[in-house]
Enzyme design. Structure first.
Site, PDB file in Angstrom:
ATOM      1  N   GLY A 210       0.689  -1.351   0.080  1.00 53.34           N
ATOM      2  CA  GLY A 210       0.007   0.012  -0.110  1.00 53.34           C
ATOM      3  C   GLY A 210       0.852   1.255   0.065  1.00 53.34           C
ATOM      4  O   GLY A 210       2.045   1.047  -0.106  1.00 53.34           O
ATOM      5  N   ASN A 211       0.127   2.368   0.377  1.00 56.16           N
ATOM      6  CA  ASN A 211       0.890   3.749   0.347  1.00 56.16           C
ATOM      7  C   ASN A 211       0.366   4.451   1.502  1.00 56.16           C
ATOM      8  O   ASN A 211      -0.566   4.272   2.159  1.00 56.16           O
ATOM      9  CB  ASN A 211       0.713   4.390  -1.077  1.00 56.16           C
ATOM     10  N   ARG A 212       0.907   5.720   1.532  1.00 54.31           N
ATOM     11  CA  ARG A 212       0.619   6.484   2.678  1.00 54.31           C
ATOM     12  C   ARG A 212      -0.611   7.465   2.614  1.00 54.31           C
ATOM     13  O   ARG A 212      -0.941   8.195   3.515  1.00 54.31           O
ATOM     14  CB  ARG A 212       1.772   7.441   3.120  1.00 54.31           C
ATOM     15  N   SER A 213      -1.396   7.412   1.347  1.00 49.79           N
ATOM     16  CA  SER A 213      -2.049   8.317   1.032  1.00 49.79           C
ATOM     17  C   SER A 213      -3.580   8.290   1.785  1.00 49.79           C
ATOM     18  O   SER A 213      -4.049   7.097   2.177  1.00 49.79           O
ATOM     19  CB  SER A 213      -2.819   8.383  -0.428  1.00 49.79           C
ATOM     20  N   ALA A 277      -3.915   7.645  -4.788  1.00 46.15           N
ATOM     21  CA  ALA A 277      -2.547   7.101  -5.148  1.00 46.15           C
ATOM     22  C   ALA A 277      -2.712   5.599  -5.502  1.00 46.15           C
ATOM     23  O   ALA A 277      -2.887   4.625  -4.576  1.00 46.15           O
ATOM     24  CB  ALA A 277      -1.666   7.324  -3.837  1.00 46.15           C
TER      25      ALA A 277
END
Length: 401
Positions: A210-213, A277
């Site tokens: 995943g990502n930090r968005s 994102a």
């Protein structure tokens, strides 16, 4: 300059009690609020409650304090009128210019922005008469917030629930911020699709890439679009934020789910703003059981495959002429150079480029960006609230219609 003057109209629906929370948010943020309930609304919340919470007198009839001419003065002096909840009956009266009590008289005399937050049973909301009344009010420049989907009176569930008061307040804040604009509802009649959040690609039942968005920029885009009159579809990937008032929210997890949802929503959209994102890659194989650590063994290499390039696909295959596509690019170095290259590669109409990293953009309430266009122009947006960047994006989109 004095405190903003807000008229809170309350019509006779069970959701009237929720307007107390909306009133509290206005008063605690420095607004001077005059509550104007209908007689029916007082069956749900009493006059004393409204007076105590607002600090102002409350009346429903044009005959109260006649010397002050309240049926004219209240609307004339207001910076914003918001009616929450708005019943089907109140929508009909407002659309047809009826004036049989203090609130409907106020609506006729107000020359400030007017926001309606409907709440009613699904069948009443969907009735052709109600929809025609909503269309009439929107055509005149009023902001009519789409109801939320959820539990209604009794056991019924469906569209018609009053949106969360905190989210109605956010929409009203955006309307107040733009009240001096000559075209307040400049997105009226437009359908905009916004993606927000960050996709997650599962490795096994408990892990994902995943990502930090956080989704905050996409949600800011949704709120500002609602405040400017648009019909909004928000495709939210793994966010923990409250649904923006007035937006139809579609929840997804993976890039492929987002791809499918965006393509479906894009069919009649006037603008697509891809603020999510989206993962470029996903694991080639999904482990149906948790991947175990084995003593003395290194983990097997993780094989990745490409996800669909949603932004490029949307830019290349637009379902109708005039559709505007806006992309976002989160960069860590050579921000503008990489942004220019991505704009050319993706083929979108605008690209919002911002630098990301620790304490930058992701999860923050503020943002700083440059909006790039194919003709070489660039519009810098200084560090500030994400709503400010959102308004710049919609300004640039509206110019291209």
């Amino acid at each position: 300059m004095g405190r903003p003057q807000v008229v809170l109209g309350v019509s006779g629906g069970i959701a009237a009690y929720k307007a107390c929370e909306l009133l509290r948010r206005f008063t605690e943020s420095g607004h001077d609020v005059r509550v104007v309930p209908t007689d029916s609304a007082l069956h749900f919340v009493g006059e004393a409650t409204w007076a105590a919470l607002s600090g102002n007198p409350v009346s429903t009839r044009v005959w109260d304090t006649v010397s002050e001419v309240p049926h004219v003065r209240i609307g004339q002096h207001a910076d914003l009128v918001v009616v929450a909840p708005t019943t089907a009956d109140m929508l009909a009266k407002a659309a047809h210019g009826l004036a049989d009590d203090l609130l409907t008289n106020t609506l006729l005399t107000a020359r400030c922005p007017v926001v309606f937050a409907p709440a009613m049973h699904t069948e009443m909301w969907e009735h052709p008469a109600t929809q025609e009344n909503v269309a009439t009010l929107r055509r005149r420049g009023a902001i009519v917030i789409e109801p939320a989907v959820g539990r209604l009176t009794g056991v019924d569930t469906g569209k018609g629930r009053l949106p969360d008061p905190a989210e109605i307040f956010e929409i009203c804040q955006r309307v107040l911020a733009r009240r001096a604009q000559p075209a307040l509802a400049d997105l009226a009649g437009r359908h905009v699709v916004i993606s927000a959040g960050g996709t997650r690609e599962p490795l096994d039942p408990v892990r994902f890439l995943g990502n930090r968005s956080s989704g905050k920029q996409g949600y800011a885009l949704a709120r500002t679009a609602v405040a400017r009159g648009a019909r909004v579809t928000l495709i939210a990937a793994n966010t923990e934020l409250a649904d923006p008032a007035g937006a139809d929210v579609v929840r997804v997890e993976t890039a492929r789910q987002l791809h499918e949802a965006v393509l479906k929503a894009a069919a009649d959209a006037d603008a697509l703003v891809m603020a999510a994102a989206v993962a470029d890659f996903r694991p080639a194989r999904y482990a149906t059981g948790k991947i175990k650590k084995k003593d003395g063994e290194e983990p097997a290499p993780l094989e990745l495959v490409r996800n669909p390039d949603i932004l490029a696909e949307l830019s290349a295959a637009r379902p109708h002429a005039g559709q505007i596509v806006v992309g976002f690019a989160a960069e860590t170095d050579d921000v503008l150079a990489n942004g220019r290259a991505k704009l050319a590669r993706k083929g979108c109409d605008l690209l919002v480029v911002n630098e990301v990293g620790e304490h930058k953009a992701f999860g923050s309430e503020e943002n700083e960006a440059v909006v790039l266009a194919p003709d070489g122009t660039q519009t810098p947006v200084p560090y500030g609230p994400k709503e400010a960047l959102a308004d710049v994006v919609w300004d640039l989109v509206a110019q291209r219609w």
